[in-house]
Design a protein around this motif. Structure first.
Motif, PDB file in Angstrom:
ATOM      1  N   PRO A 159      86.778  38.116 -67.715  1.00 31.07           N
ATOM      2  CA  PRO A 159      87.232  38.966 -66.356  1.00 31.07           C
ATOM      3  C   PRO A 159      88.833  37.417 -66.080  1.00 31.07           C
ATOM      4  N   ASN A 160      90.090  38.534 -65.767  1.00 27.15           N
ATOM      5  CA  ASN A 160      91.067  38.519 -65.778  1.00 27.15           C
ATOM      6  C   ASN A 160      91.418  37.519 -64.191  1.00 27.15           C
ATOM      7  N   SER A 161      92.168  36.806 -64.216  1.00 27.20           N
ATOM      8  CA  SER A 161      92.448  35.480 -63.391  1.00 27.20           C
ATOM      9  C   SER A 161      91.906  35.979 -62.007  1.00 27.20           C
ATOM     10  N   PHE A 162      91.575  34.985 -61.096  1.00 33.34           N
ATOM     11  CA  PHE A 162      91.642  36.500 -59.430  1.00 33.34           C
ATOM     12  C   PHE A 162      93.205  36.650 -58.765  1.00 33.34           C
ATOM     13  N   ASP A 163      94.078  35.997 -59.003  1.00 32.94           N
ATOM     14  CA  ASP A 163      95.126  36.072 -58.774  1.00 32.94           C
ATOM     15  C   ASP A 163      95.673  37.164 -59.154  1.00 32.94           C
ATOM     16  N   GLN A 164      95.227  37.184 -60.683  1.00 37.66           N
ATOM     17  CA  GLN A 164      96.212  38.961 -61.564  1.00 37.66           C
ATOM     18  C   GLN A 164      94.838  39.774 -60.864  1.00 37.66           C
ATOM     19  N   PHE A 165      94.079  39.584 -60.556  1.00 34.82           N
ATOM     20  CA  PHE A 165      92.586  40.888 -59.754  1.00 34.82           C
ATOM     21  C   PHE A 165      93.700  41.347 -59.147  1.00 34.82           C
ATOM     22  N   LEU A 166      93.556  40.463 -58.209  1.00 36.15           N
ATOM     23  CA  LEU A 166      94.668  40.886 -56.472  1.00 36.15           C
ATOM     24  C   LEU A 166      95.347  41.472 -56.814  1.00 36.15           C
TER      25      LEU A 166
ATOM     26  N   LEU B 149      94.642  47.797 -48.705  1.00 37.70           N
ATOM     27  CA  LEU B 149      95.269  47.212 -48.862  1.00 37.70           C
ATOM     28  C   LEU B 149      95.099  45.979 -48.096  1.00 37.70           C
ATOM     29  N   HIS B 150      94.338  46.386 -46.862  1.00 33.17           N
ATOM     30  CA  HIS B 150      94.033  45.379 -46.533  1.00 33.17           C
ATOM     31  C   HIS B 150      93.163  44.237 -46.610  1.00 33.17           C
ATOM     32  N   PHE B 151      92.004  45.092 -47.902  1.00 37.15           N
ATOM     33  CA  PHE B 151      90.809  44.331 -48.753  1.00 37.15           C
ATOM     34  C   PHE B 151      91.750  43.328 -49.429  1.00 37.15           C
ATOM     35  N   VAL B 152      93.115  43.913 -49.551  1.00 31.51           N
ATOM     36  CA  VAL B 152      93.177  42.665 -51.146  1.00 31.51           C
ATOM     37  C   VAL B 152      93.983  41.472 -50.390  1.00 31.51           C
ATOM     38  N   HIS B 153      93.977  41.549 -48.574  1.00 33.31           N
ATOM     39  CA  HIS B 153      94.774  40.521 -47.811  1.00 33.31           C
ATOM     40  C   HIS B 153      93.198  40.134 -47.106  1.00 33.31           C
ATOM     41  N   VAL B 154      92.056  40.251 -47.301  1.00 32.61           N
ATOM     42  CA  VAL B 154      90.317  39.981 -46.957  1.00 32.61           C
ATOM     43  C   VAL B 154      90.333  38.961 -48.509  1.00 32.61           C
ATOM     44  N   PHE B 155      90.482  39.890 -49.688  1.00 35.35           N
ATOM     45  CA  PHE B 155      90.126  38.998 -50.818  1.00 35.35           C
ATOM     46  C   PHE B 155      90.773  37.612 -50.458  1.00 35.35           C
TER      47      PHE B 155
ATOM     48  N   PRO C  62      71.101  35.370 -61.736  1.00 38.17           N
ATOM     49  CA  PRO C  62      71.878  35.102 -59.516  1.00 38.17           C
ATOM     50  C   PRO C  62      73.618  36.152 -59.789  1.00 38.17           C
ATOM     51  N   SER C  63      74.099  36.644 -58.540  1.00 42.79           N
ATOM     52  CA  SER C  63      75.132  37.035 -58.585  1.00 42.79           C
ATOM     53  C   SER C  63      76.552  36.178 -57.602  1.00 42.79           C
ATOM     54  N   THR C  64      77.615  36.761 -57.619  1.00 41.02           N
ATOM     55  CA  THR C  64      78.466  36.276 -56.576  1.00 41.02           C
ATOM     56  C   THR C  64      79.640  37.631 -56.008  1.00 41.02           C
ATOM     57  N   LEU C  65      79.494  36.709 -54.421  1.00 44.88           N
ATOM     58  CA  LEU C  65      80.630  37.663 -53.785  1.00 44.88           C
ATOM     59  C   LEU C  65      81.379  38.188 -54.597  1.00 44.88           C
ATOM     60  N   GLU C  66      82.124  37.670 -55.723  1.00 41.83           N
ATOM     61  CA  GLU C  66      83.440  37.944 -56.463  1.00 41.83           C
ATOM     62  C   GLU C  66      82.715  39.275 -57.280  1.00 41.83           C
ATOM     63  N   TYR C  67      81.571  39.193 -57.700  1.00 42.78           N
ATOM     64  CA  TYR C  67      81.113  39.893 -58.839  1.00 42.78           C
ATOM     65  C   TYR C  67      80.767  41.485 -57.692  1.00 42.78           C
ATOM     66  N   LEU C  68      80.818  41.764 -56.606  1.00 46.24           N
ATOM     67  CA  LEU C  68      80.686  42.629 -55.401  1.00 46.24           C
ATOM     68  C   LEU C  68      82.259  43.545 -55.687  1.00 46.24           C
ATOM     69  N   MET C  69      83.231  42.367 -54.869  1.00 43.46           N
ATOM     70  CA  MET C  69      84.587  43.558 -55.363  1.00 43.46           C
ATOM     71  C   MET C  69      84.935  43.739 -56.655  1.00 43.46           C
ATOM     72  N   ARG C  70      85.112  42.461 -57.579  1.00 44.95           N
ATOM     73  CA  ARG C  70      85.342  43.434 -58.867  1.00 44.95           C
ATOM     74  C   ARG C  70      84.682  44.637 -58.891  1.00 44.95           C
ATOM     75  N   ASP C  71      82.868  44.810 -58.628  1.00 41.06           N
ATOM     76  CA  ASP C  71      82.560  45.799 -58.320  1.00 41.06           C
ATOM     77  C   ASP C  71      83.156  47.086 -58.344  1.00 41.06           C
ATOM     78  N   TYR C  72      82.969  46.983 -57.051  1.00 36.44           N
ATOM     79  CA  TYR C  72      83.705  47.524 -55.448  1.00 36.44           C
ATOM     80  C   TYR C  72      85.335  48.331 -55.854  1.00 36.44           C
ATOM     81  N   VAL C  73      86.323  47.564 -56.711  1.00 34.20           N
ATOM     82  CA  VAL C  73      87.409  47.442 -57.356  1.00 34.20           C
ATOM     83  C   VAL C  73      87.245  48.851 -58.792  1.00 34.20           C
ATOM     84  N   ASP C  74      86.652  48.421 -59.071  1.00 31.75           N
ATOM     85  CA  ASP C  74      85.669  49.386 -60.487  1.00 31.75           C
ATOM     86  C   ASP C  74      85.355  50.794 -59.743  1.00 31.75           C
ATOM     87  N   HIS C  75      84.292  50.615 -59.062  1.00 30.39           N
ATOM     88  CA  HIS C  75      83.917  51.743 -58.039  1.00 30.39           C
ATOM     89  C   HIS C  75      85.166  52.861 -57.819  1.00 30.39           C
ATOM     90  N   LEU C  76      85.966  52.416 -57.533  1.00 28.56           N
ATOM     91  CA  LEU C  76      86.910  52.926 -56.566  1.00 28.56           C
ATOM     92  C   LEU C  76      88.219  53.516 -57.476  1.00 28.56           C
TER      93      LEU C  76
END
Length: 164
Positions: A2-9, A102-108, A138-152
């Motif tokens: 997966p790409n870096s978190f900054d790149q993901f954002l 756009l608020h989620f970008v800030h939250v993330f 096991p999983s992570t919150l980051e997984y859920l965040m990335r999955d949210y964006v995939d769903h979007l």
């Protein structure tokens, strides 16, 4: 890998900005057209994405205070139906969806890396995520965040694939 978190954002932000421009090119009349009675119209799909944002917002915040990733689901079709998205203002719904994400970008970006990447054995992402991990892994919150964006992105592709 997966790409870096900054790149993901950054890519998430670009998705929102680009999609907002493209959504505004769709007329209110076009937003209400249905391919069939069994499918959501564009405005209903966007409404579903607002509902997804509302449900996931509390997940992204609550996960920072818990040791698990167990969250209630929601009746997606029912949410779309009772809110009468077919009758909603297309421009206002676009603005709500865009601002919320756009608020989620800030939250993330505000979530500490240690919290975002903390391994959580107990989760129900296999039930609520688009492509959730098996229950026994096991999983992570980051997984859920990335999955949210995939769903979007999945649903944005549906909106932009409609031709009428």
């Amino acid at each position: 890998m997966p790409n870096s978190f900054d790149q993901f954002l950054e890519e998430f932000r670009e998705t929102i900005v680009d999609a907002t421009t493209r959504l505004r090119e769709i007329t209110p009349e076009q937003s209400r057209n249905k391919v069939s009675d069994d499918n959501w119209s564009r405005i209903e799909i966007l409404g579903h994405l607002v509902d997804s944002a509302a449900n996931n917002h509390q997940r992204f915040v609550r996960a920072q205070f818990t040791d698990d990733l167990v969250f209630p689901g929601y009746e997606q079709n029912g949410w779309v139906s009772v809110q009468k998205y077919q009758d909603e203002s297309w421009p206002e719904l676009i603005q709500l969806w865009s601002s919320y994400n756009l608020h989620f970008v800030h939250v993330f970006a505000a979530i500490p890396e240690s919290t975002r990447t903390k391994s959580r054995q107990k989760h129900n992402l296999d039930e609520i995520a688009l492509g959730g991990p098996p229950k026994n892994q096991p999983s992570t919150l980051e997984y859920l965040m990335r999955d949210y964006v995939d769903h979007l992105r999945h649903h944005l592709n549906q909106i932009f694939a409609q031709t009428s």
